[in-house]
Design an enzyme around this catalytic site. Structure first.
Site, PDB file in Angstrom:
ATOM      1  N   LYS A 158      29.079  58.217  18.894  1.00 51.98           N
ATOM      2  CA  LYS A 158      30.221  59.064  18.596  1.00 51.98           C
ATOM      3  C   LYS A 158      30.016  60.493  19.096  1.00 51.98           C
ATOM      4  O   LYS A 158      30.950  61.271  19.214  1.00 51.98           O
ATOM      5  CB  LYS A 158      30.442  59.108  17.065  1.00 51.98           C
ATOM      6  CG  LYS A 158      30.669  57.747  16.454  1.00 51.98           C
ATOM      7  CD  LYS A 158      30.658  57.854  14.920  1.00 51.98           C
ATOM      8  CE  LYS A 158      30.766  56.467  14.318  1.00 51.98           C
ATOM      9  NZ  LYS A 158      30.481  56.523  12.852  1.00 51.98           N
ATOM     10  N   GLY A 159      28.734  60.840  19.322  1.00 48.48           N
ATOM     11  CA  GLY A 159      28.365  62.234  19.560  1.00 48.48           C
ATOM     12  C   GLY A 159      29.079  62.909  20.714  1.00 48.48           C
ATOM     13  O   GLY A 159      29.303  64.120  20.689  1.00 48.48           O
ATOM     14  N   ASP A 216      26.216  63.731  24.224  1.00 45.63           N
ATOM     15  CA  ASP A 216      26.160  65.047  23.590  1.00 45.63           C
ATOM     16  C   ASP A 216      24.904  65.809  23.991  1.00 45.63           C
ATOM     17  O   ASP A 216      24.954  66.991  24.307  1.00 45.63           O
ATOM     18  CB  ASP A 216      26.276  64.936  22.054  1.00 45.63           C
ATOM     19  CG  ASP A 216      25.323  63.895  21.447  1.00 45.63           C
ATOM     20  OD1 ASP A 216      24.511  63.274  22.184  1.00 45.63           O
ATOM     21  OD2 ASP A 216      25.391  63.700  20.218  1.00 45.63           O
ATOM     22  N   ASP A 267      17.569  64.277  24.883  1.00 47.93           N
ATOM     23  CA  ASP A 267      16.421  64.700  24.076  1.00 47.93           C
ATOM     24  C   ASP A 267      15.174  64.022  24.665  1.00 47.93           C
ATOM     25  O   ASP A 267      14.584  64.532  25.612  1.00 47.93           O
ATOM     26  CB  ASP A 267      16.709  64.296  22.625  1.00 47.93           C
ATOM     27  CG  ASP A 267      15.632  64.725  21.652  1.00 47.93           C
ATOM     28  OD1 ASP A 267      14.888  65.661  21.972  1.00 47.93           O
ATOM     29  OD2 ASP A 267      15.541  64.131  20.561  1.00 47.93           O
ATOM     30  N   LYS A 317      17.524  69.196  25.531  1.00 51.91           N
ATOM     31  CA  LYS A 317      16.344  69.632  24.764  1.00 51.91           C
ATOM     32  C   LYS A 317      15.110  69.208  25.565  1.00 51.91           C
ATOM     33  O   LYS A 317      14.403  68.270  25.221  1.00 51.91           O
ATOM     34  CB  LYS A 317      16.375  68.931  23.399  1.00 51.91           C
ATOM     35  CG  LYS A 317      15.742  69.729  22.276  1.00 51.91           C
ATOM     36  CD  LYS A 317      15.601  68.872  21.036  1.00 51.91           C
ATOM     37  CE  LYS A 317      16.832  68.865  20.164  1.00 51.91           C
ATOM     38  NZ  LYS A 317      16.598  68.097  18.909  1.00 51.91           N
ATOM     39  N   PHE A 367      16.632  71.092  15.747  1.00 57.74           N
ATOM     40  CA  PHE A 367      17.669  70.101  15.460  1.00 57.74           C
ATOM     41  C   PHE A 367      19.011  70.800  15.293  1.00 57.74           C
ATOM     42  O   PHE A 367      19.177  71.659  14.445  1.00 57.74           O
ATOM     43  CB  PHE A 367      17.329  69.280  14.209  1.00 57.74           C
ATOM     44  CG  PHE A 367      18.181  68.057  14.119  1.00 57.74           C
ATOM     45  CD1 PHE A 367      17.857  66.928  14.853  1.00 57.74           C
ATOM     46  CD2 PHE A 367      19.331  68.038  13.349  1.00 57.74           C
ATOM     47  CE1 PHE A 367      18.670  65.807  14.827  1.00 57.74           C
ATOM     48  CE2 PHE A 367      20.146  66.917  13.311  1.00 57.74           C
ATOM     49  CZ  PHE A 367      19.812  65.797  14.054  1.00 57.74           C
TER      50      PHE A 367
HETATM   51  P1  IMP Z   1      17.410  60.619  23.391  1.00 57.93           P
HETATM   52  O1  IMP Z   1      17.548  59.132  23.611  1.00 57.93           O
HETATM   53  O2  IMP Z   1      16.156  60.958  22.651  1.00 57.93           O
HETATM   54  O3  IMP Z   1      17.603  61.446  24.631  1.00 57.93           O
HETATM   55  O4  IMP Z   1      18.462  61.012  22.302  1.00 57.93           O
HETATM   56  C1  IMP Z   1      19.777  61.202  22.481  1.00 57.93           C
HETATM   57  C2  IMP Z   1      20.444  61.073  21.108  1.00 57.93           C
HETATM   58  O5  IMP Z   1      19.612  61.571  20.035  1.00 57.93           O
HETATM   59  C3  IMP Z   1      21.673  61.941  21.094  1.00 57.93           C
HETATM   60  O6  IMP Z   1      22.796  61.246  21.595  1.00 57.93           O
HETATM   61  C4  IMP Z   1      21.785  62.267  19.619  1.00 57.93           C
HETATM   62  O7  IMP Z   1      22.483  61.249  18.938  1.00 57.93           O
HETATM   63  C5  IMP Z   1      20.364  62.308  19.096  1.00 57.93           C
HETATM   64  N1  IMP Z   1      19.838  63.691  19.004  1.00 57.93           N
HETATM   65  C6  IMP Z   1      18.797  64.210  19.667  1.00 57.93           C
HETATM   66  N2  IMP Z   1      18.585  65.490  19.338  1.00 57.93           N
HETATM   67  C7  IMP Z   1      19.541  65.810  18.432  1.00 57.93           C
HETATM   68  C8  IMP Z   1      19.868  67.009  17.700  1.00 57.93           C
HETATM   69  O8  IMP Z   1      19.250  68.081  17.820  1.00 57.93           O
HETATM   70  N3  IMP Z   1      20.936  66.923  16.869  1.00 57.93           N
HETATM   71  C9  IMP Z   1      21.665  65.789  16.707  1.00 57.93           C
HETATM   72  N4  IMP Z   1      21.400  64.651  17.358  1.00 57.93           N
HETATM   73  C10 IMP Z   1      20.338  64.659  18.212  1.00 57.93           C
HETATM   74 MG    MG Z   2      23.604  60.890  17.060  1.00 54.97          MG
END
Ligand code: IMP
Ligand code: MG
Length: 180
Positions: free
Chosen positions: A42-43, A99, A102, A130, A151
């Protein structure tokens, strides 16, 4: 400021302005072509809406829901597709929108999955990066803002399902984590 936010990183005006710049860049990069936007629910909904309004090309909008196993504040290794695309992407240019990048695992896995369907191209756009937490070589092609390892919530980003509708990107107060 919302009572649970420690610091606002980007206000609504700044986000709208940045989405406009990225939209213009995407319009130029794909000039004369059509684009399938794959928005990760949903982000990505708020950023998807803001960004696509500024893409002056024929755009088709599709959505995927993927979930990562593990806790809410970071993603674990494996990604599960809960809702797949409605439309075929073979022979099309695909832009995945999320969104935030990370660890990079979500975008890496979704990109690889969609690349197997023979699209013309697959690129990625994120509102936030990030970078400090990346575990792979993945980088988004279009990035709104780089942020520190904090976060954040708002503009689609949640903590345990809350705060998505805040019109800003802000750092959550540590006390809020402690309560959950
Ligand atoms: P990745 O697979 O670790 O790159 O994560 C991506 C997902 O982690 C994003 O779509 C978010 O849902 C969640 N996420 C990572 N960091 C944050 C944050 O600081 N706030 C909220 N959601 C986050
Ligand atoms: Mg999320």
């Amino acid at each position: 400021m919302h009572k649970d936010i420690k610091q606002v990183l980007f206000n609504e005006e700044e986000i709208i302005q940045r989405a406009k710049e990225l939209g213009e860049q995407i319009t130029n990069d794909y000039a004369g072509q059509q684009l399938v936007v794959v928005s990760l629910l949903k982000g990505a909904v708020y950023f998807t809406a803001e960004l696509t309004k500024n893409i002056d090309l024929p755009v088709r909008l599709d959505f995927m829901i993927s979930s990562s196993y593990g806790n809410d504040t970071s993603s674990a290794g494996s990604i599960n597709v809960i809702k797949d695309l409605d439309e075929k992407i073979a022979g099309k240019h695909v832009l995945i929108i999320d969104d935030i990048i990370d660890t990079g695992l979500t975008l890496e896995k979704i990109s690889k999955l969609l690349e197997m369907r023979n699209p013309l191209s697959v690129k990625t756009a994120v509102l936030l990066d990030k970078g400090a937490r990346r575990v792979n070589e993945m980088n988004a092609d279009y990035v709104g803002f780089a942020i520190p390892d904090e976060f954040v919530v708002g503009y689609g980003l949640d903590f345990a399902g809350d705060y998505r509708n805040l019109p800003i990107i802000g750092i959550l107060k540590p006390a809020v984590f402690a309560k959950k």
